[in-house]
Design a protein around this motif. Structure first.
Motif, PDB file in Angstrom:
ATOM      1  N   GLY A  67      -8.323   0.507 -12.275  1.00  0.00           N
ATOM      2  CA  GLY A  67      -9.419   0.027 -11.576  1.00  0.00           C
ATOM      3  C   GLY A  67     -10.567   0.686 -10.767  1.00  0.00           C
ATOM      4  N   LEU A  68     -10.672   2.112 -11.275  1.00  0.00           N
ATOM      5  CA  LEU A  68     -11.751   2.987 -10.666  1.00  0.00           C
ATOM      6  C   LEU A  68     -12.924   2.570 -11.160  1.00  0.00           C
ATOM      7  CD1 LEU A  68      -9.805   6.537 -11.339  1.00  0.00           C
ATOM      8  CD2 LEU A  68     -10.435   5.424  -9.218  1.00  0.00           C
ATOM      9  N   GLN A  69     -13.897   2.637 -10.153  1.00  0.00           N
ATOM     10  CA  GLN A  69     -15.415   2.352 -10.376  1.00  0.00           C
ATOM     11  C   GLN A  69     -16.266   3.336  -9.933  1.00  0.00           C
ATOM     12  OE1 GLN A  69     -16.236  -2.232  -9.831  1.00  0.00           O
ATOM     13  NE2 GLN A  69     -14.210  -2.060  -9.126  1.00  0.00           N
ATOM     14  N   SER A 116      -1.839   2.325 -13.193  1.00  0.00           N
ATOM     15  CA  SER A 116      -1.631   0.862 -12.876  1.00  0.00           C
ATOM     16  C   SER A 116      -1.587   0.483 -11.154  1.00  0.00           C
ATOM     17  CB  SER A 116      -0.340   0.116 -13.476  1.00  0.00           C
ATOM     18  OG  SER A 116      -0.412   0.234 -14.921  1.00  0.00           O
ATOM     19  N   VAL A 117      -1.691   1.609 -10.612  1.00  0.00           N
ATOM     20  CA  VAL A 117      -1.693   1.314  -9.118  1.00  0.00           C
ATOM     21  C   VAL A 117      -3.408   1.164  -8.773  1.00  0.00           C
ATOM     22  CG1 VAL A 117      -1.620   2.776  -6.824  1.00  0.00           C
ATOM     23  CG2 VAL A 117      -0.057   2.984  -8.779  1.00  0.00           C
ATOM     24  N   ASN A 118      -3.513  -0.144  -8.050  1.00  0.00           N
ATOM     25  CA  ASN A 118      -4.985  -0.269  -7.615  1.00  0.00           C
ATOM     26  C   ASN A 118      -5.598   0.532  -6.783  1.00  0.00           C
ATOM     27  OD1 ASN A 118      -7.139  -1.697  -6.858  1.00  0.00           O
ATOM     28  ND2 ASN A 118      -6.079  -3.690  -6.435  1.00  0.00           N
ATOM     29  N   MET A 119      -6.667   1.363  -7.473  1.00  0.00           N
ATOM     30  CA  MET A 119      -7.453   2.477  -6.977  1.00  0.00           C
ATOM     31  C   MET A 119      -8.988   1.868  -6.669  1.00  0.00           C
ATOM     32  SD  MET A 119      -5.908   5.776  -8.365  1.00  0.00           S
ATOM     33  CE  MET A 119      -6.867   6.802  -7.362  1.00  0.00           C
ATOM     34  N   GLN A 125       0.928  -1.313  -0.089  1.00  0.00           N
ATOM     35  CA  GLN A 125       0.021   0.037  -0.190  1.00  0.00           C
ATOM     36  C   GLN A 125       0.974   1.216   0.126  1.00  0.00           C
ATOM     37  OE1 GLN A 125      -2.960   0.002   3.186  1.00  0.00           O
ATOM     38  NE2 GLN A 125      -3.583  -1.827   2.316  1.00  0.00           N
ATOM     39  N   VAL A 126       0.423   2.297  -0.771  1.00  0.00           N
ATOM     40  CA  VAL A 126       1.142   3.405  -0.483  1.00  0.00           C
ATOM     41  C   VAL A 126       0.781   4.101   0.954  1.00  0.00           C
ATOM     42  CG1 VAL A 126       1.005   5.884  -1.509  1.00  0.00           C
ATOM     43  CG2 VAL A 126       0.568   3.938  -2.995  1.00  0.00           C
ATOM     44  N   PRO A 127       1.969   4.404   1.562  1.00  0.00           N
ATOM     45  CA  PRO A 127       1.591   4.847   2.958  1.00  0.00           C
ATOM     46  C   PRO A 127       1.165   6.221   3.277  1.00  0.00           C
ATOM     47  CG  PRO A 127       3.824   5.017   2.356  1.00  0.00           C
ATOM     48  CD  PRO A 127       3.275   4.383   0.991  1.00  0.00           C
ATOM     49  N   ASN A 155       2.442  -2.767 -10.599  1.00  0.00           N
ATOM     50  CA  ASN A 155       1.086  -3.506 -10.912  1.00  0.00           C
ATOM     51  C   ASN A 155       0.614  -3.953  -9.419  1.00  0.00           C
ATOM     52  OD1 ASN A 155       0.822  -2.915 -13.565  1.00  0.00           O
ATOM     53  ND2 ASN A 155       2.221  -4.891 -13.963  1.00  0.00           N
ATOM     54  N   HIS A 156       1.534  -4.358  -8.407  1.00  0.00           N
ATOM     55  CA  HIS A 156       1.157  -4.788  -7.310  1.00  0.00           C
ATOM     56  C   HIS A 156       1.012  -3.668  -6.239  1.00  0.00           C
ATOM     57  CE1 HIS A 156       1.382  -8.728  -8.928  1.00  0.00           C
ATOM     58  NE2 HIS A 156       2.814  -8.524  -9.380  1.00  0.00           N
ATOM     59  N   LEU A 157       0.803  -2.469  -6.519  1.00  0.00           N
ATOM     60  CA  LEU A 157       0.787  -1.175  -5.531  1.00  0.00           C
ATOM     61  C   LEU A 157      -0.653  -0.984  -5.486  1.00  0.00           C
ATOM     62  CD1 LEU A 157       2.830   0.447  -3.789  1.00  0.00           C
ATOM     63  CD2 LEU A 157       2.703   1.890  -5.711  1.00  0.00           C
TER      64      LEU A 157
END
Length: 842
Positions: free
Chosen positions: A230-232, A203-206, A157-159, A177-179
């Motif tokens: 992955g924004l929804q 590519s950061v998972n949001m 995770q981004v701190p 990709n795994h962040l």
């Protein structure tokens, strides 16, 4: 501050002072990397410790990278080291640019990097930090204005502490990709970083972040990259109204909804990418026309509503326009002729119809034109071949007719005219395209030509596909020498005669060689083994007279080998080298005159068929990923052309030969097989019960042999088996019942007079089936009793359920079809990467 100088640093200082009077004027012009202050010893030490905490590792992904830290030597001024920037007055390290430095290892929270408190710019992009977490100590860099960690294999995770960097102007965490970023962290980040001008989280998972959080972004923001996050949910409309926003990329967020505003859009926006989102763009109002500064507009696979395509013609500064895959079903608007600044135009995968408009002749700056996968017709206008800057022309899969015109410039690098109805000779001017890399003219059927040796003058050519035409003559021998440049050579389904080129050379880059469906004779040349990168070899449907080419087993990456319907003869034997054919996944040698028994050693070497591959990707060439492998083969009894081959395919076809003897028991090792065809031979003996281990098998054909004995009841365990053909043998006894066998009709068993069961309308006198003899496999071979017991135990419930459903529905392939549909939905359409990711204005 106390300084500790080494001897070399002291001597440098003396020399500097000695010559100061002669160099004072030039010292004022020195840049930051030649400061007149030596960096502090503790800073040098911290940098050297940082260097020692990582190894240098080359990567195929970053081929042009250089190990900058190799210039870091103890006892020298760190301000002169590669990638290091110092303050000219204080000598403090204020900048560290180690982008693309081949660093490999874990970045721990106690790393000496975090002692460089005066850092203002830090760039660690394009390295490999081995799934390190971004340390909370990054929040201690209170002076940081630029932080770039993109494409460096960070994870976790981004701190929250990143939000403390209140001076940040630019933040780039993309390509990891795994962040992921949590909603609380992102909310604090956008609220606290009020000076932020550039933000890239591509590519950061949001996926957990509500798009509404973007409302709080700084009004100073000039570029926002959220590609594939992955924004929804609904995007806030004010994003498009930020007064200083110049670049906005939201592509590849398929769950992102909302609408492009009808007025008051940013008038400084020059790049807009909404591709592969569900954001609605209405063409019935004039908001699109108001984007007067727009230079890049990418709206592929978008939710474009309305019919006023002509509005795009008002954006006269456009440099690139991408409207791919939007189901436009009309002629190309004439207003596009106003876009005289266009370099890149992609209208592919729509339903545009009619002829190519004349206004294209005025787009003289056009470099890349893609009109493929439409319904365009008529002849290809000659003015396209006269555009002076055109380097990419893709017109494949349309309805063009007539001859191919002469090329009047030699700027072409990519030409694809395949899948049309073109005819006549291929123009000789093609050989003047000295920069040509890709030439695809396949599937036109009526192109007539003798392939001349002058084609080998195209020194940069990597892909040559002239398949499915009416080409004649012989294949030029120079194509063998040419293989050190070519990676794809497809001359299949033509009328070529003569022999296969025998001049394949060392250092070959050839990955895909298809000469299927010609009139080629002679032998398979030994020189093919020099093509060590070869993965696909199809020489089927020719007139090759030879023995089985065992030397091809020396090709370490060969995955697909098709030699069907030739004149191969002689006995088969075991492998001649270690790991022979070990990567093979598809082997088709059907329709020859090979004889003798099936060698156990050969089966034992097919390691690629012993593994089960769940990967759903298509097989593509490594050196040219835009080219997918294709093949025509017998699949479940039908001749099917696979325009794309999934990597999990496993096929073994020895049918229509003269093989004798028993089927080797080791055949049960080929657990990855989906199709096995041993039909139309002279095989004898029993059907091996070891076939029970081929649990992925979907099609089994052993028809027209001389097999005897009973059908092993263990074959009912093959729950994916959709096609079974055991006809025209000498089998006897009861046909097994239950599971998949309840789905097979009489055609699977006809011609076996000794069989009984409901399928053949012959009642069995004694329903009891005597036990089969035990297998000879030992546990080292992977077929011990423990494995069998586990297989039965795990599969019992699933098998019974499957068998009942299949029995009730009479559809043996329903499950496979369901899975295939899911694969097709997930695979999507392969497109070229957007050319402007990471673009900045010149």
């Amino acid at each position: 501050m106390k300084f500790s100088l080494s001897l070399s640093q002291f001597l440098c200082s003396i020399l500097f002072l000695f010559h100061f009077h002669t160099t004072i004027s030039s010292s004022f012009s020195l840049n930051h990397s030649s400061s007149n202050h030596l960096c502090a010893h503790h800073q040098s030490l911290s940098l050297l410790q940082f260097k020692q905490s990582f190894s240098i590792k080359s990567s195929a992904y970053w081929e042009d990278c250089q190990p900058k830290t190799e210039s870091w030597k103890d006892g020298t001024d760190c301000c002169l080291w590669d990638g290091v920037t110092c303050d000219m007055k204080t000598g403090q390290v204020t900048g560290l640019n180690l982008s693309c430095s081949m660093l490999y290892g874990t970045l721990h929270s106690n790393n000496s990097l975090f002692s460089l408190h005066h850092l203002q710019k830090l760039d660690l992009s394009f390295n490999d930090f081995n799934s390190s977490h971004i340390s909370s100590r990054f929040g201690q860099f209170s002076n940081l204005t630029h932080l770039n960690l993109n494409y460096s294999n960070f994870a976790g995770q981004v701190p929250l502490e990143v939000s403390r960097l209140s001076k940040l102007i630019s933040l780039n965490l993309s390509g990891n990709n795994h962040l992921s970023v949590e909603p609380v962290s992102f909310d604090k980040l956008v609220r606290n970083l009020t000076k932020l001008r550039d933000l890239d989280l591509s590519s950061v998972n949001m996926s957990l972040v509500a798009p509404n959080s973007l409302t709080n972004l700084s009004s100073s923001l000039s570029s926002l990259y959220l590609w594939g996050c992955g924004l929804q949910g609904k995007i806030p409309g004010n994003i498009f109204l930020l007064p200083n926003l110049e670049l906005l990329i939201l592509r590849d967020n398929e769950g992102l909804t909302g609408s492009f505003p009808s007025s008051n859009v940013s008038n400084v926006l020059w790049l807009l990418d909404l591709s592969d989102t569900r954001i609605s763009i209405y063409l019935e109002n004039d908001s699109i026309s108001n984007l007067k500064s727009l230079e890049y507009m990418l709206l592929s696979n978008c939710n474009i509503v309305g019919s006023k395509l002509a509005l795009f013609g008002n954006l006269t500064r456009l440099f690139q326009l991408d409207l791919t895959n939007n189901n436009f079903s009309r002629q190309i608007p004439s207003s596009f002729g106003n876009l005289v600044q266009l370099r890149y135009l992609d209208l592919s995968s729509n339903n545009f119809m009619g002829q190519i408009p004349d206004f294209f002749a005025n787009l003289t700056l056009l470099a890349d034109l893609d009109l493929s996968n439409n319904q365009l017709n008529g002849t290809i206008p000659s003015f396209l071949f006269a555009l002076p800057s055109l380097w990419n022309l893709d017109l494949h899969n349309n309805q063009f007719i007539g001859n191919i015109g002469e090329f009047q410039h030699n700027s072409l690098q990519y030409l694809d005219l395949s899948k049309n109805s073109l005819h006549g000779p291929i123009p000789s001017s093609i050989f003047n395209q000295e920069n040509l890399v890709v030439l695809i003219l396949a599937s036109n059927s009526n192109l007539t030509w003798e392939v001349p040796s002058s084609i080998c003058k195209l020194k940069f050519l990597r892909v040559l596909d002239l398949s499915n035409n009416d080409l004649s003559g012989s294949a030029p021998q120079c194509l063998g020498n040419f293989s050190n440049r070519l990676s794809i050579l497809d001359l299949g389904m033509n009328n070529l005669r003569g022999t296969i080129p025998s001049t394949f050379s060392e250092g070959s880059n050839l990955e895909y060689l298809n000469l299927n469906g010609n009139e080629l004779e002679g032998k398979i040349p030994m020189s093919i083994v020099k093509c060590t990168m070869l993965k696909f070899l199809n020489l089927g449907n020719n007139k090759i007279e030879d023995t089985f080419p065992y030397f091809l087993g020396m090709l370490p990456e060969l995955k697909i080998l098709v030699l069907k319907s030739n004149k191969l003869q002689g006995f088969m034997k075991g492998p001649t080298t270690f790991n022979s054919f070990s990567a093979l996944r598809i082997l088709d040698i059907s329709g020859n005159n090979l004889s003798g028994s099936l060698p156990e050693e050969f089966f034992n070497s097919l390691e690629g068929m012993m593994t089960v591959d769940q990967d759903m990707i298509y097989m593509t060439a490594r050196t040219y990923s835009g080219y997918t492998y294709s093949i025509k083969m017998t699949w479940k009894g039908l001749e099917i052309e696979f325009v794309k081959i999934r990597s999990f395919f496993r096929l073994f076809d020895l049918s229509n030969n003269s093989f004798t003897g028993e089927i080797p028991e080791l055949i049960g090792k080929l657990e990855g097989l989906q199709q096995l065809n041993l039909s139309h031979n002279s095989l004898t003996g029993h059907i091996q019960s070891s076939l029970r281990f081929l649990t992925n098998l979907e099609s089994l054909d052993m028809s027209s042999n001389m097999l005897t004995g009973r059908i092993p009841v263990q074959l009912t365990d093959l729950t994916f088996l959709a096609i079974l053909n055991l006809s025209q043998n000498k089998l006897e006894g009861p046909i097994p019942v239950g599971m998949q066998f309840n789905t097979f009709d009489a055609s699977s068993f006809q011609g076996n007079l000794g069989l009984c069961g409901i399928q053949v309308l012959t009642e069995c006198n004694n329903g009891a089936v005597p036990p089969l003899p035990p297998l000879n496999f030992n546990e080292e071979d992977g077929f011990g009793w423990k494995v069998v017991a586990m297989g039965y135990g795990c599969g019992f419930v699933f098998g019974v359920t499957m068998g009942y459903i299949v029995f009730r529905t009479r559809r043996p392939a329903w499950f496979h079809s369901m899975v295939e549909r899911q694969w097709n939905l997930k695979a999507g359409r392969t497109k070229k990467n957007a050319r402007i990711h990471g673009a900045r204005r010149n």
